[in-house]
Design an enzyme around this catalytic site. Structure first.
Site, mmCIF file in Angstrom:
data_model
loop_
_atom_site.group_PDB
_atom_site.id
_atom_site.type_symbol
_atom_site.label_atom_id
_atom_site.label_comp_id
_atom_site.label_asym_id
_atom_site.label_seq_id
_atom_site.Cartn_x
_atom_site.Cartn_y
_atom_site.Cartn_z
ATOM 1 N N ASP A 1 46.526 39.368 31.260
ATOM 2 C CA ASP A 1 46.735 39.451 29.821
ATOM 3 C C ASP A 1 46.341 38.091 29.256
ATOM 4 O O ASP A 1 46.250 37.099 30.002
ATOM 5 C CB ASP A 1 48.205 39.787 29.540
ATOM 6 C CG ASP A 1 48.506 39.870 28.057
ATOM 7 O OD1 ASP A 1 47.725 40.492 27.330
ATOM 8 O OD2 ASP A 1 49.520 39.289 27.629
ATOM 9 N N ASP B 1 52.989 38.729 30.178
ATOM 10 C CA ASP B 1 54.260 38.223 29.653
ATOM 11 C C ASP B 1 55.132 39.301 29.035
ATOM 12 O O ASP B 1 56.289 39.024 28.701
ATOM 13 C CB ASP B 1 53.985 37.175 28.557
ATOM 14 C CG ASP B 1 53.418 37.826 27.293
ATOM 15 O OD1 ASP B 1 54.104 37.808 26.250
ATOM 16 O OD2 ASP B 1 52.310 38.380 27.348
ATOM 17 N N ASP C 1 47.297 36.647 25.581
ATOM 18 C CA ASP C 1 48.215 35.968 24.673
ATOM 19 C C ASP C 1 49.600 35.801 25.292
ATOM 20 O O ASP C 1 50.196 36.757 25.792
ATOM 21 C CB ASP C 1 48.314 36.751 23.369
ATOM 22 C CG ASP C 1 46.951 36.884 22.701
ATOM 23 O OD1 ASP C 1 46.202 35.895 22.695
ATOM 24 O OD2 ASP C 1 46.630 37.981 22.205
#
Length: 232
Positions: free
Chosen positions: A16, A191, A18
């Site tokens: 991922d 995250d 961001d």
């Protein structure tokens, strides 16, 4: 060359973007940047941008509605001015946020011969230069449809790389290379609980700078937890 396990499966390192490789949300920051530069009506835009960001974090974002909003500046500016603005965005916002820890993690996989890809819910216009800055060749982002002039229309093209769509797009990406989930060994760093579908699909899920909910789930399931940088 791609490294292999003992059963000769190619190894993939998926990231991922961001709050995983970057300690910020590039989509949100692009919006704030366009507001600061006066490319959109700043006060109203910044407020709406923040609202959409909270919807994303809550898992309630209408991606089609958001994409019309998020592409407003680039649609009005056109290609040349948009790319010039993005170069400023990279210099002022993104490049200072790229950490040594993130680069070291990418380098570890590159040195091992792994195939590296970013799988992000942010659109291709924002993320393509970021992937290049991180020296990551493969990018699966939200593809944007184009209008009759060849520029972005504000609509999504195909399956967006968001939530369960990340699994769908990864399966398509694998199939295009004559691979499938069983013929590769996959690690995915994320995250967010928004990425639970892909985290559950890969061989090695790594909760990276995880939000509180994902951190708790990862601990319960025995997943690796990695903190690349402090939470803001």
């Amino acid at each position: 060359m791609t490294s292999t396990t003992n059963d000769q499966r190619p190894r993939l390192a998926l990231f991922d973007l961001d709050h995983t490789l970057l300690p910020l949300d590039s989509d949100y920051e692009w919006g704030q940047f366009t507001a600061r530069k006066g490319l959109v009506h700043s006060a109203a835009f910044a407020q709406r941008n923040a609202e959409f960001f909270e919807q994303y974090r809550a898992g309630t974002l209408d991606l089609n509605e958001y994409m019309l909003f998020a592409t407003e500046a680039m649609r009005k500016l056109g290609p040349e001015a948009s790319h010039a603005a993005h170069q400023m965005f990279m210099a002022e916002v993104i490049e200072p946020a790229i950490t040594a820890q993130a680069l070291a993690l990418i380098a570890k996989h590159r040195d091992a011969g792994d195939t590296i890809a970013i799988v992000t819910a942010t659109n291709e216009f924002v993320t393509t230069p970021i992937a290049k800055a991180l020296q990551i060749e493969h990018l699966l982002a939200v593809n944007l449809a184009r209008d009759s002039s060849g520029w972005y229309s504000g609509h999504i093209d195909g399956v967006p790389t968001s939530r369960e769509g990340k699994v769908t797009r990864m399966a398509q990406w694998l199939a295009a290379r004559n691979w499938d989930w069983d013929t590769v060994h996959t690690t995915f760093y994320s995250d967010s609980m928004n990425d639970i579908a892909l985290l559950e699909r890969v061989n090695v899920p790594v909760a990276t700078n995880p939000d509180a909910t994902l951190r708790q789930l990862a601990a319960q399931r025995g997943w690796a937890i990695l903190d690349l940088f402090p939470h803001a």
